[in-house]
Design a protein around this motif. Structure first.
Motif, PDB file in Angstrom:
ATOM      1  N   ASP A  39      74.123  16.405  36.771  1.00  0.00           N
ATOM      2  CA  ASP A  39      73.469  16.654  35.491  1.00  0.00           C
ATOM      3  C   ASP A  39      72.920  18.077  35.521  1.00  0.00           C
ATOM      4  O   ASP A  39      71.974  18.365  36.247  1.00  0.00           O
ATOM      5  CB  ASP A  39      72.346  15.649  35.282  1.00  0.00           C
ATOM      6  N   VAL A  40      73.535  18.973  34.758  1.00  0.00           N
ATOM      7  CA  VAL A  40      73.114  20.372  34.698  1.00  0.00           C
ATOM      8  C   VAL A  40      72.545  20.628  33.307  1.00  0.00           C
ATOM      9  O   VAL A  40      73.288  20.724  32.329  1.00  0.00           O
ATOM     10  CB  VAL A  40      74.279  21.339  34.992  1.00  0.00           C
ATOM     11  N   ARG A  41      71.238  20.676  33.232  1.00  0.00           N
ATOM     12  CA  ARG A  41      70.532  20.902  31.968  1.00  0.00           C
ATOM     13  C   ARG A  41      70.993  19.939  30.869  1.00  0.00           C
ATOM     14  O   ARG A  41      71.258  20.337  29.744  1.00  0.00           O
ATOM     15  CB  ARG A  41      70.684  22.347  31.513  1.00  0.00           C
ATOM     16  N   GLY A  42      71.173  18.679  31.229  1.00  0.00           N
ATOM     17  CA  GLY A  42      71.546  17.658  30.262  1.00  0.00           C
ATOM     18  C   GLY A  42      73.039  17.472  30.070  1.00  0.00           C
ATOM     19  O   GLY A  42      73.460  16.602  29.320  1.00  0.00           O
ATOM     20  N   THR A  43      73.860  18.281  30.740  1.00  0.00           N
ATOM     21  CA  THR A  43      75.312  18.153  30.652  1.00  0.00           C
ATOM     22  C   THR A  43      75.856  17.637  31.979  1.00  0.00           C
ATOM     23  O   THR A  43      75.533  18.187  33.024  1.00  0.00           O
ATOM     24  CB  THR A  43      75.960  19.519  30.341  1.00  0.00           C
ATOM     25  N   LYS A  44      76.663  16.598  31.918  1.00  0.00           N
ATOM     26  CA  LYS A  44      77.244  16.063  33.153  1.00  0.00           C
ATOM     27  C   LYS A  44      78.531  16.819  33.459  1.00  0.00           C
ATOM     28  O   LYS A  44      79.422  16.912  32.615  1.00  0.00           O
ATOM     29  CB  LYS A  44      77.517  14.576  33.016  1.00  0.00           C
ATOM     30  N   ILE A  45      78.612  17.367  34.687  1.00  0.00           N
ATOM     31  CA  ILE A  45      79.813  18.087  35.109  1.00  0.00           C
ATOM     32  C   ILE A  45      80.379  17.424  36.358  1.00  0.00           C
ATOM     33  O   ILE A  45      79.634  16.934  37.200  1.00  0.00           O
ATOM     34  CB  ILE A  45      79.530  19.584  35.363  1.00  0.00           C
ATOM     35  N   PRO A  46      81.719  17.387  36.492  1.00  0.00           N
ATOM     36  CA  PRO A  46      82.316  16.790  37.687  1.00  0.00           C
ATOM     37  C   PRO A  46      82.120  17.691  38.896  1.00  0.00           C
ATOM     38  O   PRO A  46      82.193  18.914  38.787  1.00  0.00           O
ATOM     39  CB  PRO A  46      83.797  16.670  37.333  1.00  0.00           C
ATOM     40  N   ILE A  47      81.842  17.089  40.036  1.00  0.00           N
ATOM     41  CA  ILE A  47      81.683  17.832  41.291  1.00  0.00           C
ATOM     42  C   ILE A  47      82.446  17.125  42.396  1.00  0.00           C
ATOM     43  O   ILE A  47      82.771  15.945  42.288  1.00  0.00           O
ATOM     44  CB  ILE A  47      80.199  18.007  41.686  1.00  0.00           C
ATOM     45  N   ASP A  48      82.748  17.864  43.456  1.00  0.00           N
ATOM     46  CA  ASP A  48      83.408  17.321  44.643  1.00  0.00           C
ATOM     47  C   ASP A  48      82.504  17.543  45.842  1.00  0.00           C
ATOM     48  O   ASP A  48      81.954  18.629  46.006  1.00  0.00           O
ATOM     49  CB  ASP A  48      84.729  18.037  44.930  1.00  0.00           C
ATOM     50  N   VAL A  49      82.360  16.543  46.687  1.00  0.00           N
ATOM     51  CA  VAL A  49      81.648  16.711  47.950  1.00  0.00           C
ATOM     52  C   VAL A  49      82.580  17.489  48.877  1.00  0.00           C
ATOM     53  O   VAL A  49      83.753  17.136  49.026  1.00  0.00           O
ATOM     54  CB  VAL A  49      81.271  15.347  48.571  1.00  0.00           C
ATOM     55  N   THR A  50      82.079  18.574  49.457  1.00  0.00           N
ATOM     56  CA  THR A  50      82.876  19.455  50.305  1.00  0.00           C
ATOM     57  C   THR A  50      82.116  19.751  51.577  1.00  0.00           C
ATOM     58  O   THR A  50      80.905  19.927  51.554  1.00  0.00           O
ATOM     59  CB  THR A  50      83.151  20.789  49.573  1.00  0.00           C
ATOM     60  N   SER A  51      82.817  19.823  52.693  1.00  0.00           N
ATOM     61  CA  SER A  51      82.153  20.185  53.946  1.00  0.00           C
ATOM     62  C   SER A  51      81.976  21.701  54.010  1.00  0.00           C
ATOM     63  O   SER A  51      82.684  22.447  53.335  1.00  0.00           O
ATOM     64  CB  SER A  51      82.962  19.679  55.146  1.00  0.00           C
ATOM     65  N   LEU A  52      81.035  22.141  54.805  1.00  0.00           N
ATOM     66  CA  LEU A  52      80.789  23.577  54.974  1.00  0.00           C
ATOM     67  C   LEU A  52      81.726  24.145  56.021  1.00  0.00           C
ATOM     68  O   LEU A  52      82.113  23.426  56.939  1.00  0.00           O
ATOM     69  CB  LEU A  52      79.332  23.812  55.393  1.00  0.00           C
ATOM     70  N   PRO A  53      82.101  25.391  55.975  1.00  0.00           N
ATOM     71  CA  PRO A  53      81.806  26.344  54.903  1.00  0.00           C
ATOM     72  C   PRO A  53      82.696  26.081  53.689  1.00  0.00           C
ATOM     73  O   PRO A  53      83.774  25.491  53.813  1.00  0.00           O
ATOM     74  CB  PRO A  53      82.134  27.693  55.535  1.00  0.00           C
ATOM     75  N   PHE A  54      82.247  26.530  52.495  1.00  0.00           N
ATOM     76  CA  PHE A  54      83.018  26.330  51.271  1.00  0.00           C
ATOM     77  C   PHE A  54      84.351  27.068  51.330  1.00  0.00           C
ATOM     78  O   PHE A  54      85.342  26.603  50.809  1.00  0.00           O
ATOM     79  CB  PHE A  54      82.240  26.822  50.046  1.00  0.00           C
ATOM     80  N   THR A  55      84.353  28.239  51.933  1.00  0.00           N
ATOM     81  CA  THR A  55      85.575  29.029  52.095  1.00  0.00           C
ATOM     82  C   THR A  55      85.631  29.516  53.532  1.00  0.00           C
ATOM     83  O   THR A  55      84.605  29.701  54.175  1.00  0.00           O
ATOM     84  CB  THR A  55      85.607  30.258  51.159  1.00  0.00           C
ATOM     85  N   PRO A  56      86.828  29.764  54.073  1.00  0.00           N
ATOM     86  CA  PRO A  56      86.914  30.260  55.444  1.00  0.00           C
ATOM     87  C   PRO A  56      86.347  31.675  55.554  1.00  0.00           C
ATOM     88  O   PRO A  56      86.425  32.456  54.601  1.00  0.00           O
ATOM     89  CB  PRO A  56      88.406  30.251  55.744  1.00  0.00           C
ATOM     90  N   HIS A  57      85.761  31.992  56.701  1.00  0.00           N
ATOM     91  CA  HIS A  57      85.216  33.323  56.882  1.00  0.00           C
ATOM     92  C   HIS A  57      86.348  34.327  57.042  1.00  0.00           C
ATOM     93  O   HIS A  57      87.474  33.990  57.394  1.00  0.00           O
ATOM     94  CB  HIS A  57      84.263  33.377  58.086  1.00  0.00           C
ATOM     95  N   ARG A  58      86.036  35.599  56.748  1.00  0.00           N
ATOM     96  CA  ARG A  58      87.051  36.662  56.814  1.00  0.00           C
ATOM     97  C   ARG A  58      86.643  37.773  57.753  1.00  0.00           C
ATOM     98  O   ARG A  58      87.026  38.918  57.560  1.00  0.00           O
ATOM     99  CB  ARG A  58      87.263  37.243  55.419  1.00  0.00           C
ATOM    100  N   TYR A  59      85.852  37.477  58.736  1.00  0.00           N
ATOM    101  CA  TYR A  59      85.399  38.516  59.667  1.00  0.00           C
ATOM    102  C   TYR A  59      85.887  38.179  61.061  1.00  0.00           C
ATOM    103  O   TYR A  59      86.281  37.066  61.354  1.00  0.00           O
ATOM    104  CB  TYR A  59      83.880  38.640  59.646  1.00  0.00           C
ATOM    105  N   ARG A  60      85.849  39.193  61.910  1.00  0.00           N
ATOM    106  CA  ARG A  60      86.223  39.013  63.317  1.00  0.00           C
ATOM    107  C   ARG A  60      85.066  39.439  64.201  1.00  0.00           C
ATOM    108  O   ARG A  60      84.432  40.458  63.932  1.00  0.00           O
ATOM    109  CB  ARG A  60      87.414  39.886  63.684  1.00  0.00           C
ATOM    110  N   LYS A  61      84.821  38.663  65.213  1.00  0.00           N
ATOM    111  CA  LYS A  61      83.848  39.096  66.210  1.00  0.00           C
ATOM    112  C   LYS A  61      84.568  40.058  67.134  1.00  0.00           C
ATOM    113  O   LYS A  61      85.673  39.823  67.562  1.00  0.00           O
ATOM    114  CB  LYS A  61      83.313  37.910  67.006  1.00  0.00           C
ATOM    115  N   GLY A  62      83.921  41.134  67.435  1.00  0.00           N
ATOM    116  CA  GLY A  62      84.666  42.045  68.254  1.00  0.00           C
ATOM    117  C   GLY A  62      83.811  42.843  69.098  1.00  0.00           C
ATOM    118  O   GLY A  62      83.644  43.498  69.908  1.00  0.00           O
TER     119      GLY A  62
END
Length: 62
Positions: A39-62
């Motif tokens: 419920d976002v300010r009175g409007t119902k929007i569909p959501i998906d439960v997602t595990s973290l991280p939302f997106t894969p990281h793009r860095y390298r440890k070096g």
């Protein structure tokens, strides 16, 4: 119509291109891929439960 949990923080996710939020849901609903509604300010929007991280990281440890 039954509450499943609550959002603790949310905002726009530039790396995902859409809004993201974090929160708590009942353990029975916490599996990645579960479809819920928020419920976002009175409007119902569909959501998906997602595990973290939302997106894969793009860095390298070096």
């Amino acid at each position: 119509g039954n509450p499943a949990g609550h959002v603790t923080s949310g905002g726009f996710g530039p790396s995902t291109g859409h809004p993201v939020a974090m929160g708590y849901v009942n353990i029975a609903l916490a599996k990645a891929g579960t479809k819920l509604f928020a419920d976002v300010r009175g409007t119902k929007i569909p959501i998906d439960v997602t595990s973290l991280p939302f997106t894969p990281h793009r860095y390298r440890k070096g």
